[in-house]
Design a protein around this motif. Structure first.
Motif, short mmCIF file in Angstrom:
data_model
loop_
_atom_site.label_atom_id
_atom_site.label_comp_id
_atom_site.label_asym_id
_atom_site.label_seq_id
_atom_site.Cartn_x
_atom_site.Cartn_y
_atom_site.Cartn_z
N LYS A 154 0.02 -35.89 0.31
CA LYS A 154 -0.22 -34.61 -0.38
C LYS A 154 -0.61 -33.49 0.59
CE LYS A 154 -2.81 -32.57 -4.22
NZ LYS A 154 -1.61 -32.06 -4.90
N TYR A 155 -1.32 -33.83 1.67
CA TYR A 155 -1.85 -32.81 2.57
C TYR A 155 -1.26 -32.94 3.98
CZ TYR A 155 -5.27 -32.39 -1.16
OH TYR A 155 -5.86 -32.23 -2.38
N ASN A 156 -1.06 -31.81 4.63
CA ASN A 156 -0.63 -31.80 6.03
C ASN A 156 -1.88 -31.89 6.90
OD1 ASN A 156 0.49 -31.43 8.52
ND2 ASN A 156 1.51 -29.49 8.06
N LEU A 157 -2.35 -33.10 7.10
CA LEU A 157 -3.64 -33.32 7.74
C LEU A 157 -3.66 -32.87 9.20
CD1 LEU A 157 -4.41 -36.83 6.21
CD2 LEU A 157 -5.33 -34.61 5.49
N LYS A 158 -2.51 -32.81 9.83
CA LYS A 158 -2.47 -32.40 11.24
C LYS A 158 -2.74 -30.92 11.43
CE LYS A 158 0.40 -36.22 12.81
NZ LYS A 158 1.65 -36.66 13.48
N GLU A 159 -2.78 -30.16 10.33
CA GLU A 159 -3.08 -28.73 10.41
C GLU A 159 -4.58 -28.45 10.26
OE1 GLU A 159 -1.09 -26.14 11.18
OE2 GLU A 159 0.38 -27.70 11.64
N LEU A 160 -5.36 -29.49 9.97
CA LEU A 160 -6.79 -29.27 9.70
C LEU A 160 -7.51 -28.66 10.89
CD1 LEU A 160 -9.19 -29.60 7.78
CD2 LEU A 160 -9.52 -31.90 8.71
N LYS A 161 -7.27 -29.18 12.07
CA LYS A 161 -7.94 -28.67 13.27
C LYS A 161 -7.64 -27.20 13.49
CE LYS A 161 -9.99 -28.77 17.37
NZ LYS A 161 -11.46 -28.87 17.51
N ALA A 162 -6.35 -26.83 13.37
CA ALA A 162 -5.96 -25.43 13.57
C ALA A 162 -6.57 -24.54 12.50
CB ALA A 162 -4.43 -25.31 13.55
N LEU A 163 -6.63 -25.03 11.26
CA LEU A 163 -7.20 -24.25 10.16
C LEU A 163 -8.68 -23.99 10.38
CD1 LEU A 163 -7.06 -22.98 7.33
CD2 LEU A 163 -7.41 -25.26 6.38
N GLU A 164 -9.42 -25.05 10.72
CA GLU A 164 -10.86 -24.88 10.92
C GLU A 164 -11.15 -24.00 12.14
OE1 GLU A 164 -12.74 -28.73 8.66
OE2 GLU A 164 -12.90 -28.64 10.83
N THR A 165 -10.35 -24.12 13.17
CA THR A 165 -10.52 -23.27 14.35
C THR A 165 -10.24 -21.81 14.00
OG1 THR A 165 -9.89 -25.08 15.84
CG2 THR A 165 -9.75 -22.84 16.72
N LEU A 166 -9.20 -21.57 13.21
CA LEU A 166 -8.86 -20.21 12.79
C LEU A 166 -10.02 -19.57 12.03
CD1 LEU A 166 -6.66 -17.97 12.29
CD2 LEU A 166 -6.14 -19.17 10.17
N VAL A 167 -10.57 -20.31 11.06
CA VAL A 167 -11.65 -19.76 10.25
C VAL A 167 -12.93 -19.59 11.09
CG1 VAL A 167 -13.17 -20.20 8.28
CG2 VAL A 167 -10.72 -20.66 8.10
N ALA A 168 -13.24 -20.58 11.92
CA ALA A 168 -14.44 -20.49 12.76
C ALA A 168 -14.37 -19.27 13.68
CB ALA A 168 -14.60 -21.76 13.59
N ASP A 169 -13.21 -19.01 14.26
CA ASP A 169 -13.04 -17.85 15.13
C ASP A 169 -13.15 -16.55 14.33
OD1 ASP A 169 -12.66 -19.52 17.26
OD2 ASP A 169 -10.46 -19.34 17.30
N ALA A 170 -12.58 -16.54 13.13
CA ALA A 170 -12.58 -15.32 12.31
C ALA A 170 -13.99 -14.91 11.91
CB ALA A 170 -11.72 -15.52 11.07
#
Length: 302
Positions: free
Chosen positions: A174-190
């Motif tokens: 159901k989820y593209n789990l390999k994108e989790l790291k990039a997503l969390e990094t994006l939000v943390a930086d923002a």
């Protein structure tokens, strides 16, 4: 009602109705009685249903609300045709057992979907979300890194970690789990915060092994000390040889990677040197590699 009409005018696909039902919020927030809450809710739901938009109704501070009161309210709004009802641990005081009991009871009262919203003030949001699903909930509110009021709500990454163990095939498909790291990094930086070092999955220590007894077993079979496979998330494990608790099996593995042939006794000897140096100052991987190469050169010269 005015807010609901404005929402419909704006062209939304759904409207979420929320109101506090605990005695604290009824007295100090909006001042409405349970009878008034139900009357108003049914009026707004009837209007929204006529506008062909999805409708969700949630109580706020559900776990400090009177059980009889909120079950009667949920039964009424379910009968009015809401698509989903929600319960909220607004102050983060619920336990997994409390969540299971309430959701299980609610499941016997309503036929619509059940959504849950858990704050993390006492560190129970992930466990509470998992208990809710076990009891029959259909939806869980999450946010990236759990960002929200005070300590935030159920963090997406940590919840994915729990779900990969509980329902691996469903979660991985159901989820593209390999994108989790990039997503969390994006939000943390923002929002200019750091991802916690011990954050599930994406924290820099998540798949790092230091202790000798751990490292030996991990090198033989990763499942000995890992409940999660880092490759599922596009990540890799790291067996540290830079600390004073380094084990010689980990050092052996690194020496082999570097192509440095040594006997077990020689590896144990250089491991002592690495541990002694790590006691003096922090070591980077380049430092330990230099120690290994220097020791190996001494062996060759000898």
């Amino acid at each position: 009602m005015d807010d609901a009409k404005k929402a419909v005018e704006a062209g939304v696909d759904g409207v979420d109705l929320v109101i506090g039902t605990s005695s604290f919020l009824r007295e100090y927030s909006h001042g409405k009685s349970m009878a008034m809450i139900q009357k108003t809710a049914l009026e707004v739901i009837e209007y929204l249903k006529g506008q062909n938009v999805e409708v969700r109704f949630s109580s706020e501070d559900s776990f400090r609300s009177d059980l009889v009161d909120i079950l009667a309210l949920y039964k009424a709004v379910d009968g009015a045709g809401v698509h989903r009802v929600g319960i909220a641990d607004t102050v983060g005081g619920a336990t997994p057992r409390m969540v299971y009991d309430l959701v299980r009871t609610l499941r016997g009262v309503v036929g619509c979907d059940i959504e849950c919203h858990f704050h993390d003030d006492t560190g129970c949001s992930v466990a509470n979300a998992h208990s809710a699903l076990e009891a029959g909930a259909t939806h869980v509110d999450t946010s990236v890194l759990g960002i929200g009021e005070r300590n935030g709500i159920t963090p997406l990454g940590a919840f994915m970690a729990r779900m990969v163990v509980t329902a691996p095939e469903y979660t991985k498909s159901k989820y593209n789990l390999k994108e989790l790291k990039a997503l969390e990094t994006l939000v943390a930086d923002a929002v200019q915060i750091n991802i916690p070092f011990n954050n599930p999955i994406t924290g820099f220590c998540a798949f790092t092994h230091k202790a000798g007894i751990h490292a030996k077993a991990i090198l033989a079979n990763p499942s000995t000390y890992e409940i999660l496979d880092p490759e599922i998330f596009g990540l890799s494990r790291y067996v540290s040889i830079n600390s004073r608790i380094t084990g010689w099996n980990a050092v052996r593995s690194r020496a082999d990677q570097l192509g440095l042939a040594m006997t077990d006794d020689q590896v144990k000897e250089v491991t002592v040197k690495i541990k002694q140096m790590a006691d003096i100052r922090p070591l980077a991987i380049d430092d330990t590699d230099s120690i290994l190469r220097s020791f190996h050169l001494e062996l060759q010269n000898a």
